[in-house]
Design an enzyme around this catalytic site. Structure first.
Site, mmCIF file in Angstrom:
data_model
loop_
_atom_site.group_PDB
_atom_site.id
_atom_site.type_symbol
_atom_site.label_atom_id
_atom_site.label_comp_id
_atom_site.label_asym_id
_atom_site.label_seq_id
_atom_site.Cartn_x
_atom_site.Cartn_y
_atom_site.Cartn_z
ATOM 1 N N ARG A 259 -12.800 -3.679 -7.215
ATOM 2 C CA ARG A 259 -12.604 -4.375 -5.942
ATOM 3 C C ARG A 259 -13.943 -4.509 -5.215
ATOM 4 O O ARG A 259 -14.712 -3.550 -5.121
ATOM 5 C CB ARG A 259 -11.626 -3.519 -5.126
ATOM 6 C CG ARG A 259 -10.975 -4.191 -3.973
ATOM 7 C CD ARG A 259 -9.873 -3.325 -3.392
ATOM 8 N NE ARG A 259 -10.364 -2.106 -2.771
ATOM 9 C CZ ARG A 259 -9.766 -1.482 -1.763
ATOM 10 N NH1 ARG A 259 -8.624 -1.946 -1.264
ATOM 11 N NH2 ARG A 259 -10.254 -0.372 -1.261
ATOM 12 N N PHE B 97 0.856 -1.192 0.000
ATOM 13 C CA PHE B 97 0.000 0.000 0.000
ATOM 14 C C PHE B 97 0.896 1.247 0.000
ATOM 15 O O PHE B 97 1.893 1.289 0.724
ATOM 16 C CB PHE B 97 -0.933 -0.014 1.218
ATOM 17 C CG PHE B 97 -1.949 1.083 1.163
ATOM 18 C CD1 PHE B 97 -3.032 0.994 0.307
ATOM 19 C CD2 PHE B 97 -1.797 2.235 1.913
ATOM 20 C CE1 PHE B 97 -3.967 2.026 0.214
ATOM 21 C CE2 PHE B 97 -2.722 3.278 1.833
ATOM 22 C CZ PHE B 97 -3.810 3.163 0.982
ATOM 23 N N ASP C 159 1.243 -4.856 8.594
ATOM 24 C CA ASP C 159 0.097 -3.960 8.442
ATOM 25 C C ASP C 159 -1.146 -4.840 8.332
ATOM 26 O O ASP C 159 -1.280 -5.635 7.390
ATOM 27 C CB ASP C 159 0.283 -3.088 7.184
ATOM 28 C CG ASP C 159 -0.833 -2.063 7.014
ATOM 29 O OD1 ASP C 159 -1.945 -2.296 7.533
ATOM 30 O OD2 ASP C 159 -0.601 -1.042 6.342
ATOM 31 N N TYR D 282 -11.192 1.944 10.512
ATOM 32 C CA TYR D 282 -12.430 2.300 9.784
ATOM 33 C C TYR D 282 -12.843 1.276 8.731
ATOM 34 O O TYR D 282 -13.798 1.498 8.009
ATOM 35 C CB TYR D 282 -12.277 3.686 9.128
ATOM 36 C CG TYR D 282 -10.984 3.869 8.344
ATOM 37 C CD1 TYR D 282 -10.824 3.335 7.080
ATOM 38 C CD2 TYR D 282 -9.926 4.597 8.886
ATOM 39 C CE1 TYR D 282 -9.648 3.502 6.374
ATOM 40 C CE2 TYR D 282 -8.741 4.771 8.195
ATOM 41 C CZ TYR D 282 -8.608 4.222 6.937
ATOM 42 O OH TYR D 282 -7.432 4.383 6.244
ATOM 43 N N LYS D 283 -12.103 0.170 8.637
ATOM 44 C CA LYS D 283 -12.472 -0.840 7.634
ATOM 45 C C LYS D 283 -13.346 -1.898 8.295
ATOM 46 O O LYS D 283 -14.514 -1.649 8.590
ATOM 47 C CB LYS D 283 -11.214 -1.439 7.022
ATOM 48 C CG LYS D 283 -10.332 -0.420 6.306
ATOM 49 C CD LYS D 283 -9.111 -1.108 5.746
ATOM 50 C CE LYS D 283 -8.128 -0.113 5.141
ATOM 51 N NZ LYS D 283 -8.605 0.511 3.920
HETATM 52 C C1 LIG Z 1 -2.776 -1.645 3.852
HETATM 53 C C2 LIG Z 1 -3.186 -0.250 4.220
HETATM 54 N N1 LIG Z 1 -2.433 0.456 5.073
HETATM 55 C C3 LIG Z 1 -2.784 1.719 5.424
HETATM 56 C C4 LIG Z 1 -3.923 2.318 4.909
HETATM 57 C C5 LIG Z 1 -4.332 3.714 5.227
HETATM 58 O O1 LIG Z 1 -3.669 4.340 6.233
HETATM 59 P P1 LIG Z 1 -4.227 5.699 6.830
HETATM 60 O O2 LIG Z 1 -5.407 5.347 7.689
HETATM 61 O O3 LIG Z 1 -3.100 6.290 7.565
HETATM 62 O O4 LIG Z 1 -4.709 6.547 5.698
HETATM 63 C C6 LIG Z 1 -4.722 1.601 4.023
HETATM 64 C C7 LIG Z 1 -5.941 2.235 3.481
HETATM 65 O O5 LIG Z 1 -6.660 1.734 2.701
HETATM 66 C C8 LIG Z 1 -4.342 0.276 3.670
HETATM 67 O O6 LIG Z 1 -5.073 -0.415 2.808
#
Ligand SMILES: Cc1ncc(COP(=O)(O)O)c(C=O)c1O
Length: 409
Positions: free
Chosen positions: A368, A125, A194, A219-220
């Site tokens: 997706r 990402f 992550d 938030y996911k």
């Molecule tokens: C693998 C991954 N890491 C990090 C993030 C986003 O990070 P942040 O909440 O700091 O924008 C996402 C967002 O979709 C993601 O898919």
């Protein structure tokens, strides 16, 4: 051959079906984007109204003590710990995933001063790549970005840290956490996972896999609401030597002593930085409370079945239109979303959204579809595929604007 009746049968036998009523979704909408922004839990708005009207409006500053706002980052961290196979002492909620990545990467590099390299995966990402590079630049470390199949080979004796995403944001490819963690440890490196597309979606056992460090989004699949704060995990054994590079007052051992000298809090609390965003934090707690009695094994089991069903339905109903499966067919190596590549994926997704089937697009060519077991059923998936077939068959995507994409896709 699958059909609507098969979907109805699967829904009737689904033990997670009652969870659907714990979310509020607009009527007629098939929401296939809970991997990007989780749906609204039915209790969240009442909880937030209470926080705003009573806790903030009436109790004002007293709520930090009277409603225990001050303990929220650790309390909510403990609720996440249960979902990811960690202890309550190892998880805290703070800041964004990007900020937590930075804090942990710098801390890990400083804890391993004799090693000056970081390994990550090409196509990770973007924030993981950008933040890892900026942390490496700051410390004077070398970042080795290699293709996934070369990650293990790249972990040599000079590697301090491996930074990987457990479930890939585009393809949903799920890496073997236990095996890769072991391989990193065998070379003396630490590993940071992550978990943004894993927490609340698949079964995790961070302690069992001896994971060192982790971060993830709120938030996911945790349904914390837009911009909900992130969580970070530090294995207890590493906590004494891990120091946040952003030593804010909330990470002090005694913030209200107001000392000039920084003394880090015991344990993971030292990775708190500033005053937490209470409204977002308590919205995240409402999301987590929906998951409190849910079994992650059952959630993952249904996600895998939904993925298999969706792939089979798309391939059965939409063949000949150029969609190519971009996710793994083997559900044990897949997270909770399914992606298809198509040269017109953006326009196709826009046409689907117009028909109330909401997924998203990831450049350059990925459509997706997030398959969230708590508020989606198999008949929803069947209906979504019927609409996808119609969009492809009648080519309604051709009337979508192709030149100007929305800022958020
Ligand atoms: C693998 C991954 N890491 C990090 C993030 C986003 O990070 P942040 O909440 O700091 O924008 C996402 C967002 O979709 C993601 O898919």
């Amino acid at each position: 051959m699958i059909d609507r009746e098969a979907a109805v049968r699967l829904d009737a036998a689904d033990p997670l079906r009652p969870y659907r009523d714990r979310f509020r979704l607009p009527p007629g909408c098939i929401y296939l984007d809970g991997n990007s922004l989780g749906a609204l839990p039915a209790t969240t708005s009442a909880r937030l109204t209470r926080v705003v009207e009573e806790e903030w409006g009436q109790h004002l500053i007293r709520s930090w003590n009277d409603h225990d706002w001050i303990a929220a980052p650790a309390r909510i961290g403990a609720k996440i710990a249960r979902l990811i196979g960690a202890t309550s002492k190892e998880v805290i909620v703070a800041d964004s995933t990007s900020a937590n990545l930075f804090k942990l990467i710098v801390a890990a590099l400083r804890a391993r001063p004799d090693r000056r390299a970081i390994v990550t995966e090409a196509g990770n990402f973007p924030t993981d790549l950008y933040v890892t590079q900026s942390a490496a630049d700051l410390i004077g470390a070398e970042l080795r970005t290699v293709s996934t199949e070369h990650v293990l080979d790249a972990i040599s004796e000079d590697v301090a840290l491996v930074v990987l995403t457990h479930v890939h944001y585009k393809t949903a490819a799920r890496l073997d956490m236990r095996r890769i963690t072991q391989a990193a440890h065998a070379k003396g490196a630490l590993i940071l996972w992550d978990l943004s597309h894993s927490a609340g979606a698949v079964e995790l056992d961070l302690n069992g896999a001896a994971v060192d460090l982790a971060v993830g989004c709120g938030y996911k699949y945790l349904n914390g609401g837009p911009g909900a704060p992130s969580f970070l995990y530090i294995a207890e054994r590493h906590q004494p030597v891990m120091h946040s590079p952003v030593a804010g007052w909330m990470g002090h051992r005694d913030p209200f002593a107001f000392r000039d000298q920084y003394v880090p809090a015991e344990g993971v609390d030292r990775f708190l930085c500033g005053t937490p965003p209470l409204l977002s934090l308590l919205s995240l707690e409402a999301g987590l409370d929906v998951l409190a009695d849910a079994d992650m094994g059952m959630i993952e089991g249904k996600a895998r079945m939904m993925g298999d069903f969706f792939i089979a339905a798309v391939e059965q109903s939409c063949s000949g239109f150029g969609l190519e499966l971009a996710s793994c067919r083997d559900s044990s190596a897949r997270g909770s979303h399914v992606s298809f590549a198509h040269p017109q994926a953006y326009a196709i997704m826009q046409a689907l959204i117009r028909r109330n089937v909401i997924g998203d697009f990831r450049a350059p060519d990925i459509a997706r579809f997030g398959l969230t077991p708590l508020y989606l059923g198999f008949e929803d998936l069947w209906n979504a595929v019927e609409i996808l077939r119609d969009v492809l068959h009648r080519e309604t995507w051709r009337s979508e604007t192709q030149e100007t994409r929305a800022r958020v896709t």
